[in-house]
Write a protein that holds these residues in place. Structure first.
Motif, PDB file in Angstrom:
ATOM      1  N   LEU A  42       0.825  -1.199   0.000  1.00 32.46           N
ATOM      2  CA  LEU A  42       0.000   0.000   0.000  1.00 32.46           C
ATOM      3  C   LEU A  42       0.862   1.253   0.000  1.00 32.46           C
ATOM      4  O   LEU A  42       1.891   1.311   0.682  1.00 32.46           O
ATOM      5  CB  LEU A  42      -0.914   0.031   1.229  1.00 32.46           C
ATOM      6  CG  LEU A  42      -1.875  -1.152   1.377  1.00 32.46           C
ATOM      7  CD1 LEU A  42      -2.621  -1.059   2.701  1.00 32.46           C
ATOM      8  CD2 LEU A  42      -2.838  -1.229   0.202  1.00 32.46           C
ATOM      9  N   GLY A  43       0.404   2.256  -0.754  1.00 29.87           N
ATOM     10  CA  GLY A  43       1.067   3.551  -0.757  1.00 29.87           C
ATOM     11  C   GLY A  43       0.606   4.388   0.421  1.00 29.87           C
ATOM     12  O   GLY A  43      -0.250   3.965   1.215  1.00 29.87           O
ATOM     13  N   GLU A  44       1.156   5.570   0.538  1.00 27.99           N
ATOM     14  CA  GLU A  44       0.780   6.475   1.622  1.00 27.99           C
ATOM     15  C   GLU A  44      -0.699   6.807   1.590  1.00 27.99           C
ATOM     16  O   GLU A  44      -1.291   7.124   2.626  1.00 27.99           O
ATOM     17  CB  GLU A  44       1.627   7.740   1.569  1.00 27.99           C
ATOM     18  CG  GLU A  44       3.077   7.485   1.938  1.00 27.99           C
ATOM     19  CD  GLU A  44       3.909   8.748   1.950  1.00 27.99           C
ATOM     20  OE1 GLU A  44       3.332   9.848   2.039  1.00 27.99           O
ATOM     21  OE2 GLU A  44       5.136   8.625   1.868  1.00 27.99           O
ATOM     22  N   ASP A  45      -1.302   6.737   0.423  1.00 29.56           N
ATOM     23  CA  ASP A  45      -2.734   7.021   0.278  1.00 29.56           C
ATOM     24  C   ASP A  45      -3.591   5.786   0.547  1.00 29.56           C
ATOM     25  O   ASP A  45      -4.802   5.812   0.352  1.00 29.56           O
ATOM     26  CB  ASP A  45      -3.034   7.561  -1.114  1.00 29.56           C
ATOM     27  CG  ASP A  45      -2.641   6.590  -2.227  1.00 29.56           C
ATOM     28  OD1 ASP A  45      -2.142   5.480  -1.926  1.00 29.56           O
ATOM     29  OD2 ASP A  45      -2.830   6.952  -3.401  1.00 29.56           O
ATOM     30  N   GLU A  46      -2.934   4.681   0.991  1.00 28.74           N
ATOM     31  CA  GLU A  46      -3.603   3.412   1.314  1.00 28.74           C
ATOM     32  C   GLU A  46      -4.107   2.670   0.074  1.00 28.74           C
ATOM     33  O   GLU A  46      -4.817   1.682   0.185  1.00 28.74           O
ATOM     34  CB  GLU A  46      -4.760   3.605   2.312  1.00 28.74           C
ATOM     35  CG  GLU A  46      -4.308   4.072   3.673  1.00 28.74           C
ATOM     36  CD  GLU A  46      -3.385   3.073   4.376  1.00 28.74           C
ATOM     37  OE1 GLU A  46      -3.722   1.880   4.427  1.00 28.74           O
ATOM     38  OE2 GLU A  46      -2.326   3.499   4.881  1.00 28.74           O
ATOM     39  N   LYS A  47      -3.735   3.118  -1.110  1.00 31.83           N
ATOM     40  CA  LYS A  47      -4.109   2.424  -2.343  1.00 31.83           C
ATOM     41  C   LYS A  47      -3.015   1.414  -2.707  1.00 31.83           C
ATOM     42  O   LYS A  47      -1.840   1.649  -2.447  1.00 31.83           O
ATOM     43  CB  LYS A  47      -4.334   3.417  -3.478  1.00 31.83           C
ATOM     44  CG  LYS A  47      -5.557   4.292  -3.238  1.00 31.83           C
ATOM     45  CD  LYS A  47      -5.788   5.244  -4.362  1.00 31.83           C
ATOM     46  CE  LYS A  47      -7.015   6.108  -4.043  1.00 31.83           C
ATOM     47  NZ  LYS A  47      -7.187   7.176  -5.021  1.00 31.83           N
ATOM     48  N   PRO A  48      -3.403   0.289  -3.322  1.00 27.45           N
ATOM     49  CA  PRO A  48      -2.416  -0.737  -3.676  1.00 27.45           C
ATOM     50  C   PRO A  48      -1.372  -0.219  -4.661  1.00 27.45           C
ATOM     51  O   PRO A  48      -1.687   0.535  -5.588  1.00 27.45           O
ATOM     52  CB  PRO A  48      -3.251  -1.835  -4.322  1.00 27.45           C
ATOM     53  CG  PRO A  48      -4.648  -1.604  -3.852  1.00 27.45           C
ATOM     54  CD  PRO A  48      -4.768  -0.129  -3.657  1.00 27.45           C
TER      55      PRO A  48
END
Length: 96
Positions: A42-48
């Motif tokens: 996950l990225g900082e934006d919580e997206k995969p």
């Protein structure tokens, strides 16, 4: 032998991931005991941003075949896929 399949998503391909997700999950479930565990990075934006899949396979070529058969790979989601031998040494339930 265990192999880690480490995948990095192409930028701006979240729609590809979401479209292929049902087939990807069915593929993973279809691996049965071959699959040890899996999940997205996950990225900082919580997206995969990628995937980690750990499988048991006889050879590196067999693990690479599993990686290539993943619907995410077939859909062109990944910019990079690395398949490498992995040793589960800590908290391995099979070693308990």
């Amino acid at each position: 032998m265990l192999y880690a399949i480490i995948c990095t998503d192409k930028a701006d391909h979240l729609d590809v991931r979401m479209d292929a997700r049902p087939d990807h999950l069915a593929h993973l479930k279809g691996l049965g005991d071959t699959l040890k565990f899996a999940g997205p990075f996950l990225g900082e934006d919580e997206k995969p941003t990628g995937s980690l899949v750990v499988v048991e396979a006889e050879t590196l070529d067999a693990a690479r075949a599993i990686a290539a058969a993943d619907p995410y790979a077939k859909a062109g989601l990944f910019s990079n896929v690395a398949v490498t031998r992995w040793n589960w040494t800590v908290n391995n339930p099979d070693a308990a």
